[in-house]
Design a protein around this motif. Structure first.
Motif, PDB file in Angstrom:
ATOM      1  N   GLN A   1       0.827  -1.215   0.000  1.00  0.00           N
ATOM      2  CA  GLN A   1       0.000   0.000   0.000  1.00  0.00           C
ATOM      3  C   GLN A   1       0.859   1.262   0.000  1.00  0.00           C
ATOM      4  OE1 GLN A   1      -3.166  -0.150  -0.595  1.00  0.00           O
ATOM      5  NE2 GLN A   1      -3.069  -2.381  -0.527  1.00  0.00           N
ATOM      6  N   ALA A   2       1.966   1.248   0.722  1.00  0.00           N
ATOM      7  CA  ALA A   2       2.853   2.417   0.743  1.00  0.00           C
ATOM      8  C   ALA A   2       3.492   2.625  -0.626  1.00  0.00           C
ATOM      9  CB  ALA A   2       3.931   2.236   1.814  1.00  0.00           C
ATOM     10  N   THR A   3       3.813   1.540  -1.290  1.00  0.00           N
ATOM     11  CA  THR A   3       4.374   1.641  -2.646  1.00  0.00           C
ATOM     12  C   THR A   3       3.371   2.274  -3.595  1.00  0.00           C
ATOM     13  OG1 THR A   3       5.741  -0.327  -2.263  1.00  0.00           O
ATOM     14  CG2 THR A   3       5.373   0.326  -4.562  1.00  0.00           C
ATOM     15  N   LYS A   4       2.127   1.792  -3.529  1.00  0.00           N
ATOM     16  CA  LYS A   4       1.077   2.368  -4.380  1.00  0.00           C
ATOM     17  C   LYS A   4       0.883   3.853  -4.087  1.00  0.00           C
ATOM     18  CE  LYS A   4      -1.786  -1.786  -4.910  1.00  0.00           C
ATOM     19  NZ  LYS A   4      -3.106  -2.401  -4.564  1.00  0.00           N
ATOM     20  N   ALA A   5       0.858   4.186  -2.793  1.00  0.00           N
ATOM     21  CA  ALA A   5       0.637   5.587  -2.416  1.00  0.00           C
ATOM     22  C   ALA A   5       1.773   6.471  -2.915  1.00  0.00           C
ATOM     23  CB  ALA A   5       0.505   5.694  -0.899  1.00  0.00           C
ATOM     24  N   ALA A   6       3.007   5.991  -2.806  1.00  0.00           N
ATOM     25  CA  ALA A   6       4.163   6.776  -3.249  1.00  0.00           C
ATOM     26  C   ALA A   6       4.165   6.927  -4.771  1.00  0.00           C
ATOM     27  CB  ALA A   6       5.454   6.104  -2.774  1.00  0.00           C
ATOM     28  N   GLU A   7       3.814   5.853  -5.463  1.00  0.00           N
ATOM     29  CA  GLU A   7       3.771   5.930  -6.936  1.00  0.00           C
ATOM     30  C   GLU A   7       2.701   6.914  -7.394  1.00  0.00           C
ATOM     31  OE1 GLU A   7       5.245   1.358  -7.954  1.00  0.00           O
ATOM     32  OE2 GLU A   7       3.109   1.839  -7.866  1.00  0.00           O
ATOM     33  N   LYS A   8       1.578   6.909  -6.678  1.00  0.00           N
ATOM     34  CA  LYS A   8       0.446   7.749  -7.063  1.00  0.00           C
ATOM     35  C   LYS A   8       0.732   9.237  -6.812  1.00  0.00           C
ATOM     36  CE  LYS A   8      -4.575   7.907  -6.401  1.00  0.00           C
ATOM     37  NZ  LYS A   8      -5.701   7.343  -5.620  1.00  0.00           N
ATOM     38  N   SER A   9       1.555   9.521  -5.804  1.00  0.00           N
ATOM     39  CA  SER A   9       1.849  10.927  -5.485  1.00  0.00           C
ATOM     40  C   SER A   9       3.353  11.154  -5.487  1.00  0.00           C
ATOM     41  CB  SER A   9       1.259  11.287  -4.123  1.00  0.00           C
ATOM     42  OG  SER A   9       1.713  10.390  -3.126  1.00  0.00           O
ATOM     43  N   ILE A  10       3.985  10.725  -6.580  1.00  0.00           N
ATOM     44  CA  ILE A  10       5.443  10.736  -6.646  1.00  0.00           C
ATOM     45  C   ILE A  10       6.013  12.156  -6.553  1.00  0.00           C
ATOM     46  CG2 ILE A  10       5.410  10.721  -9.177  1.00  0.00           C
ATOM     47  CD1 ILE A  10       8.048   9.170  -6.800  1.00  0.00           C
ATOM     48  N   VAL A  11       5.294  13.157  -7.091  1.00  0.00           N
ATOM     49  CA  VAL A  11       5.814  14.530  -7.032  1.00  0.00           C
ATOM     50  C   VAL A  11       5.913  14.992  -5.575  1.00  0.00           C
ATOM     51  CG1 VAL A  11       5.378  16.941  -7.661  1.00  0.00           C
ATOM     52  CG2 VAL A  11       4.935  15.115  -9.325  1.00  0.00           C
ATOM     53  N   ALA A  12       4.851  14.758  -4.817  1.00  0.00           N
ATOM     54  CA  ALA A  12       4.842  15.166  -3.407  1.00  0.00           C
ATOM     55  C   ALA A  12       5.887  14.388  -2.606  1.00  0.00           C
ATOM     56  CB  ALA A  12       3.457  14.963  -2.815  1.00  0.00           C
ATOM     57  N   VAL A  13       6.042  13.119  -2.913  1.00  0.00           N
ATOM     58  CA  VAL A  13       7.024  12.297  -2.180  1.00  0.00           C
ATOM     59  C   VAL A  13       8.444  12.762  -2.513  1.00  0.00           C
ATOM     60  CG1 VAL A  13       7.934   9.956  -1.874  1.00  0.00           C
ATOM     61  CG2 VAL A  13       5.467  10.325  -2.012  1.00  0.00           C
ATOM     62  N   ARG A  14       8.681  13.117  -3.752  1.00  0.00           N
ATOM     63  CA  ARG A  14      10.015  13.616  -4.125  1.00  0.00           C
ATOM     64  C   ARG A  14      10.341  14.895  -3.353  1.00  0.00           C
ATOM     65  NH1 ARG A  14      12.799  11.146  -8.398  1.00  0.00           N
ATOM     66  NH2 ARG A  14      14.341  12.749  -7.984  1.00  0.00           N
ATOM     67  N   GLU A  15       9.317  15.732  -3.149  1.00  0.00           N
ATOM     68  CA  GLU A  15       9.539  16.974  -2.406  1.00  0.00           C
ATOM     69  C   GLU A  15       9.965  16.708  -0.964  1.00  0.00           C
ATOM     70  OE1 GLU A  15       6.028  19.334  -2.723  1.00  0.00           O
ATOM     71  OE2 GLU A  15       6.335  19.778  -4.856  1.00  0.00           O
ATOM     72  N   LEU A  16       9.439  15.606  -0.390  1.00  0.00           N
ATOM     73  CA  LEU A  16       9.818  15.259   0.982  1.00  0.00           C
ATOM     74  C   LEU A  16      11.314  14.998   1.096  1.00  0.00           C
ATOM     75  CD1 LEU A  16       6.890  12.816   1.904  1.00  0.00           C
ATOM     76  CD2 LEU A  16       7.262  15.107   2.838  1.00  0.00           C
ATOM     77  N   TYR A  17      11.887  14.454   0.009  1.00  0.00           N
ATOM     78  CA  TYR A  17      13.308  14.083   0.028  1.00  0.00           C
ATOM     79  C   TYR A  17      14.145  15.000  -0.871  1.00  0.00           C
ATOM     80  CZ  TYR A  17      11.458   9.776   2.070  1.00  0.00           C
ATOM     81  OH  TYR A  17      10.839   8.859   2.880  1.00  0.00           O
ATOM     82  N   ALA A  18      13.652  16.239  -1.061  1.00  0.00           N
ATOM     83  CA  ALA A  18      14.333  17.158  -1.971  1.00  0.00           C
ATOM     84  C   ALA A  18      15.785  17.413  -1.576  1.00  0.00           C
ATOM     85  CB  ALA A  18      13.565  18.475  -2.033  1.00  0.00           C
ATOM     86  N   ASP A  19      16.087  17.309  -0.293  1.00  0.00           N
ATOM     87  CA  ASP A  19      17.455  17.560   0.170  1.00  0.00           C
ATOM     88  C   ASP A  19      18.345  16.320   0.097  1.00  0.00           C
ATOM     89  OD1 ASP A  19      15.717  16.523   2.256  1.00  0.00           O
ATOM     90  OD2 ASP A  19      17.473  16.661   3.554  1.00  0.00           O
ATOM     91  N   ARG A  20      17.789  15.185  -0.258  1.00  0.00           N
ATOM     92  CA  ARG A  20      18.548  13.934  -0.283  1.00  0.00           C
ATOM     93  C   ARG A  20      19.163  13.732  -1.679  1.00  0.00           C
ATOM     94  NH1 ARG A  20      17.036   9.801   3.272  1.00  0.00           N
ATOM     95  NH2 ARG A  20      18.447   8.508   2.020  1.00  0.00           N
ATOM     96  N   GLU A  21      20.415  14.123  -1.832  1.00  0.00           N
ATOM     97  CA  GLU A  21      21.075  14.022  -3.143  1.00  0.00           C
ATOM     98  C   GLU A  21      21.314  12.576  -3.551  1.00  0.00           C
ATOM     99  OE1 GLU A  21      24.578  16.368  -2.941  1.00  0.00           O
ATOM    100  OE2 GLU A  21      23.509  18.290  -2.837  1.00  0.00           O
ATOM    101  N   ASP A  22      21.276  11.667  -2.582  1.00  0.00           N
ATOM    102  CA  ASP A  22      21.501  10.264  -2.905  1.00  0.00           C
ATOM    103  C   ASP A  22      20.269   9.598  -3.523  1.00  0.00           C
ATOM    104  OD1 ASP A  22      20.304  10.732  -0.341  1.00  0.00           O
ATOM    105  OD2 ASP A  22      20.519   8.597   0.085  1.00  0.00           O
ATOM    106  N   LEU A  23      19.126  10.287  -3.456  1.00  0.00           N
ATOM    107  CA  LEU A  23      17.903   9.723  -4.031  1.00  0.00           C
ATOM    108  C   LEU A  23      17.614  10.433  -5.339  1.00  0.00           C
ATOM    109  CD1 LEU A  23      15.714   9.569  -0.790  1.00  0.00           C
ATOM    110  CD2 LEU A  23      17.113   7.740  -1.792  1.00  0.00           C
ATOM    111  N   VAL A  24      17.887   9.774  -6.452  1.00  0.00           N
ATOM    112  CA  VAL A  24      17.774  10.401  -7.771  1.00  0.00           C
ATOM    113  C   VAL A  24      16.573   9.861  -8.542  1.00  0.00           C
ATOM    114  CG1 VAL A  24      18.908  10.836  -9.972  1.00  0.00           C
ATOM    115  CG2 VAL A  24      20.256  10.764  -7.833  1.00  0.00           C
ATOM    116  N   GLU A  25      16.582   8.576  -8.751  1.00  0.00           N
ATOM    117  CA  GLU A  25      15.513   7.957  -9.545  1.00  0.00           C
ATOM    118  C   GLU A  25      14.236   7.797  -8.704  1.00  0.00           C
ATOM    119  OE1 GLU A  25      15.911   7.503 -12.654  1.00  0.00           O
ATOM    120  OE2 GLU A  25      18.085   7.824 -12.735  1.00  0.00           O
TER     121      GLU A  25
END
Length: 446
Positions: free
Chosen positions: A67-91
């Motif tokens: 369920q968390a995977t589905k939720a993250a895929e569905k709102s990937i833009v918002a989830v990316r913003e949560l980790y905007a400072d994490r340079e190690d997370l690219v893809e």
């Protein structure tokens, strides 16, 4: 205490059950969103998943992961913003993976109630039994802090009664998710007399964050959703028994299931719905309502017989439908249990069910089933024309459908008149969002 602060430590009791599992997933995803924020990464977030069934808890992590995977895929833009400072997370897959690990890291499964001791919010989703719930809530009152809020998922037991008998002093609110909680948008909220003023506010804010549609119901047994469903089901049982005198009991049940699905344009027939909910759940629902509502006999010999035979339907842990009043293959009913024969009787379009279909009569020209009408433009216009044509046909199916709709409407109006619901819109909203009906029971089609 703010909702953000309360969401740092939460407990779900009955976490491995059908409803508890979904509630855990919803909360885990919301808590993970908070935990992932840069300013919160030093904080500890705990979601205590408590259940007496240790084996069932094993599957909880896999469910939350999915369920968390589905939720993250569905709102990937918002989830990316949560980790905007994490340079190690690219893809995207790296960001999604991190979010899912965050959600899983919040889970604290266990069998001991003591784990809920420091929870700021406790969600109760155990069996629909007053004695069990009161005993549990009393234990939690002794265990938890005095500012802990409690949410019960009861679908029928008066909240004020539970609060009083557990001695919670207004810290309990009804928060009735529909099955499955991660999919269903509807939550019925029941604020009993004497509830702590802050609690409904917290409940409303949480519902908004979870993306739920909250409908208020007053604190009368069954509330709106099951207040209508129970009487809907009882009427179907009575009609099936009446029709059974001409068509056999199995035939009467087949006819009522067919009419309620096809001619009332619902996602499933009434006996399939009772199977989906669980014959045992329906049985206990009636028992609770019968105990708390005076002047109305909410009991069915037919349901009692299925319950006593252990034919109870319900769903497996993977969501598939168990056999109940009807037998299922790939989620579709293929037979109905014949109480007179003591065995399932397979549907036979060239035989007995075909003859019953013929007795119902032809459907109006241009007939479209429920699924085709979901999201269809001008749906209201189609419904009006369909019912007018159906009732004018005078077939057996039309007569049964019209009587059923009139009864359904009377139940809806009764829920308003007796103060269970505040208005017709609330009744219609619960039935349309919680049961996926295309139209509310309080309508002018009949």
């Amino acid at each position: 205490m703010t909702l953000d602060e309360r969401l740092q430590n939460v407990a779900v009791i009955g976490a491995a059950g059908k409803m508890g599992t979904g509630i855990v997933a919803l909360l885990a995803i919301e808590m993970a969103k908070l935990r992932a924020k840069r300013e919160n990464r030093h904080k500890v977030y705990q979601l205590h998943c408590i259940d007496v069934n240790e084996a069932a808890l094993d599957g909880l992590r896999a469910y939350v992961k999915a369920q968390a995977t589905k939720a993250a895929e569905k709102s990937i833009v918002a989830v990316r913003e949560l980790y905007a400072d994490r340079e190690d997370l690219v893809e995207n897959y790296e960001v999604i993976g991190e979010f899912v690990e965050t959600a899983l890291g919040i889970l604290w499964p266990g069998t001991e109630l003591a784990a809920a001791k420091r929870a700021h919010m406790v969600f109760e989703a155990v069996i629909e039994d007053k004695t069990t719930k009161v005993g549990l809530l009393r234990s939690l009152r002794e265990l938890c802090a005095e500012d802990t809020f409690f949410f019960t998922n009861t679908s029928s037991i008066p909240i004020g009664l539970l609060d009083r008998e557990a001695g919670l002093g207004g810290r309990l609110i009804g928060y009735h998710f529909y099955n499955p909680p991660v999919v269903q948008k509807l939550v019925e909220v029941i604020s009993p007399a004497g509830v702590v003023p802050e609690l409904p506010e917290v409940a409303a804010e949480l519902g908004a964050r979870l993306g739920k549609k909250l409908f208020p119901a007053n604190d009368i047994a069954g509330f709106i959703g099951n207040g209508h469903f129970s009487r809907d089901g009882l009427y179907a049982c009575q009609e099936a028994e009446r029709l059974g005198r001409e068509f056999t009991l199995a035939g009467g049940m087949y006819l009522m299931n067919k009419v309620t699905q096809d001619l009332l344009l619902r996602p499933m027939g009434i006996f399939q719905l009772i199977d989906y909910v669980g014959v045992d759940v329906f049985y206990y629902l009636l028992k609770v309502m019968n105990e708390h509502i005076e002047g109305e006999e909410l009991q069915s010999d037919l349901i009692d017989r299925f319950f006593q035979l252990g034919i109870i339907g319900g769903q497996r842990s993977d969501g598939s439908q168990k056999d109940g009043i009807m037998k299922y293959e790939k989620g579709r009913p293929v037979a109905i249990f014949d109480l007179e024969r003591g065995e399932y009787r397979a549907f036979d379009p060239k035989g007995w069910t075909g003859e019953l279909d013929a007795r119902l009569g032809p459907y109006p020209e241009g007939y479209r089933p429920w699924k085709e009408l979901l999201g269809a433009p001008k749906r209201e216009e189609y419904l009006r024309q369909f019912f007018a044509a159906l009732f004018a046909s005078g077939t057996l199916g039309a007569q049964l459908a019209e009587k059923y709709l009139r009864h359904s409407k009377a139940v809806g109006q009764m829920l308003v008149n007796t103060g269970v619901a505040n208005c017709a819109d609330d009744v219609n909203g619960v039935l349309m969002n919680g049961f996926y009906h295309l139209y509310g029971p309080i309508n002018d089609f009949v």
